[in-house]
Scaffold this motif. Structure first.
Motif, PDB file in Angstrom:
ATOM      1  N   VAL A   1      10.234  -2.596  -7.004  1.00 57.18           N
ATOM      2  CA  VAL A   1       9.356  -2.582  -5.823  1.00 57.18           C
ATOM      3  C   VAL A   1      10.223  -2.746  -4.581  1.00 57.18           C
ATOM      4  N   THR A   2      10.195  -1.777  -3.695  1.00 55.25           N
ATOM      5  CA  THR A   2      10.985  -1.866  -2.463  1.00 55.25           C
ATOM      6  C   THR A   2      10.125  -2.177  -1.243  1.00 55.25           C
ATOM      7  N   SER A   3       8.805  -2.091  -1.391  1.00 57.66           N
ATOM      8  CA  SER A   3       7.885  -2.395  -0.286  1.00 57.66           C
ATOM      9  C   SER A   3       6.920  -3.480  -0.735  1.00 57.66           C
TER      10      SER A   3
ATOM     11  N   ASN B   1       0.797  -1.220   0.000  1.00 55.50           N
ATOM     12  CA  ASN B   1       0.000   0.000   0.000  1.00 55.50           C
ATOM     13  C   ASN B   1       0.829   1.269   0.000  1.00 55.50           C
ATOM     14  N   VAL B   2       2.133   1.151   0.270  1.00 59.50           N
ATOM     15  CA  VAL B   2       2.985   2.342   0.216  1.00 59.50           C
ATOM     16  C   VAL B   2       3.906   2.307  -0.998  1.00 59.50           C
ATOM     17  N   SER B   3       3.693   1.328  -1.886  1.00 58.38           N
ATOM     18  CA  SER B   3       4.510   1.219  -3.096  1.00 58.38           C
ATOM     19  C   SER B   3       3.807   1.907  -4.252  1.00 58.38           C
ATOM     20  N   SER B   4       4.575   2.642  -5.059  1.00 52.42           N
ATOM     21  CA  SER B   4       4.005   3.299  -6.231  1.00 52.42           C
ATOM     22  C   SER B   4       3.919   2.357  -7.423  1.00 52.42           C
ATOM     23  N   VAL B   5       4.493   1.142  -7.312  1.00 50.02           N
ATOM     24  CA  VAL B   5       4.491   0.156  -8.389  1.00 50.02           C
ATOM     25  C   VAL B   5       3.663  -1.046  -7.965  1.00 50.02           C
ATOM     26  N   ARG B   6       2.702  -1.445  -8.793  1.00 48.94           N
ATOM     27  CA  ARG B   6       1.820  -2.566  -8.463  1.00 48.94           C
ATOM     28  C   ARG B   6       2.262  -3.850  -9.180  1.00 48.94           C
ATOM     29  N   ALA B   7       3.543  -4.126  -9.187  1.00 49.71           N
ATOM     30  CA  ALA B   7       4.055  -5.347  -9.805  1.00 49.71           C
ATOM     31  C   ALA B   7       3.850  -6.544  -8.887  1.00 49.71           C
TER      32      ALA B   7
END
Length: 331
Positions: free
Chosen positions: A179-181, A146-152
């Motif tokens: 994706v870091t989160s 939910n805090v990631s800007s990428v939905r991979a």
């Protein structure tokens, strides 16, 4: 019926030990070895062939030794990367096998032909019917949180431990770069975070993510997608021609054979070296998932060609290299 995992592991380790003995006896007059029903070693001289036979292995005399094929790999790796190509030393044909996908046409094909021509019979060119690509789209699925800007979506590789640091899991570097989160559901609460310097791609293809304090339990095992799990107790390098399995969140569990070691792959996103080549299929979302044999961790899913309907080729990042880079252990 396949032999049990313990029996396969014993056979593989025995073949590996014999390969080491043969390599020591033959160097520099050998060109690799492969493990199957019987260990096959490729000597380049009649004297070396005699030593192989005496050691209990099957000799197959070949033209090019290991140093020649290694030098060929160095030349190819130093050339300008051509997306859609890959190469790997193949002891079975005693050449470096170069693969080009359908996107390698026109100027790209001319460039590849220019690179290969001076190498002569030391290389063999093969074409694939499907595009060589990374499987980013995931064991168990992992999603951008939910805090990631990428939905991979990718796949969790192996759960690991490190002295004095939080528990963590390994996945692919091309996943960790974007994706870091991570979460267990699309846009769900964060369970793990990729630390600074915790992802390596291109060049390598591995990443580590540290679990949060409230993360779900994370035993050292692989999801077999039949309601059961395979415990993972140790990590090792792959052995040519051994039977292996991989698990991924898109296509579940699939098995096959290690068909090449030290492969170089030129994805559109960048070049990765030192990969394991297999005849196992995979699809987008399987990236980062575990390659294993019995209780042994072997690799992390990187990318490849084809799919699990028609079959394909998949390349894996060796897990020992990733564990060493992060000072981590499995089991």
């Amino acid at each position: 019926m396949q032999p049990s995992a313990p029996l396969r592991r014993v056979a593989t380790l025995a073949a590996t030990a014999l390969a080491v003995v043969a390599a020591v006896a033959l160097s520099p007059h050998s060109a690799g070895a492969s493990a199957g029903q019987k260990l096959v070693v490729n000597p380049t001289t009649s004297e070396a062939a005699g030593k192989v036979r005496k050691a209990g292995a099957e000799p197959r005399k070949v033209r090019f030794d290991d140093s020649t094929l290694a030098a060929t790999m160095v030349t190819l790796n130093a050339s300008e990367p051509i997306p859609g190509t890959a190469w790997v030393p193949d002891p079975r044909v005693n050449k470096v096998v170069v693969t080009a996908d359908p996107t390698v046409t026109g100027a790209k094909l001319t460039q590849l032909t220019t690179v290969l021509k001076p190498l002569g019979e030391k290389v063999k060119l093969e074409r694939t019917d499907s595009e060589l690509k990374m499987y980013l789209s995931g064991g168990d699925p992992i999603h951008g949180s939910n805090v990631s800007s990428v939905r991979a979506r990718c796949s969790l590789g192996f759960n690991v431990k490190r002295s004095g640091k939080p528990d963590a899991f390994l996945t692919a570097g091309h996943c960790g770069n974007r994706v870091t989160s991570w979460s267990t559901s699309d846009g769900g609460a964060e369970i793990a975070l990729v630390p600074e310097g915790g992802s390596s791609f291109p060049g390598n293809d591995y990443a580590i993510a540290e679990y949060n304090a409230g993360a779900p339990e994370h035993p050292s095992e692989v999801n077999l997608y039949d309601g059961d799990a395979q415990p993972i107790a140790a990590a090792r390098d792959a052995v040519l021609n051994e039977a292996v399995q991989r698990s991924g969140s898109t296509t579940g569990l699939h098995g096959g054979t290690v068909t090449g070691l030290n492969a170089t792959v030129n994805f559109r996103e960048g070049q990765v070296t030192g990969l394991i080549k297999t005849d196992i299929c995979a699809e987008p979302g399987d990236s980062g998932g575990p390659l294993f044999s019995g209780t042994d961790a072997i690799g992390l899913t990187s990318g490849g060609t084809g799919n699990c309907t028609d079959g394909g080729t998949t390349y894996f990042q060796p897990v020992v290299e990733a564990l060493t880079a992060f000072g981590a252990t499995v089991g």
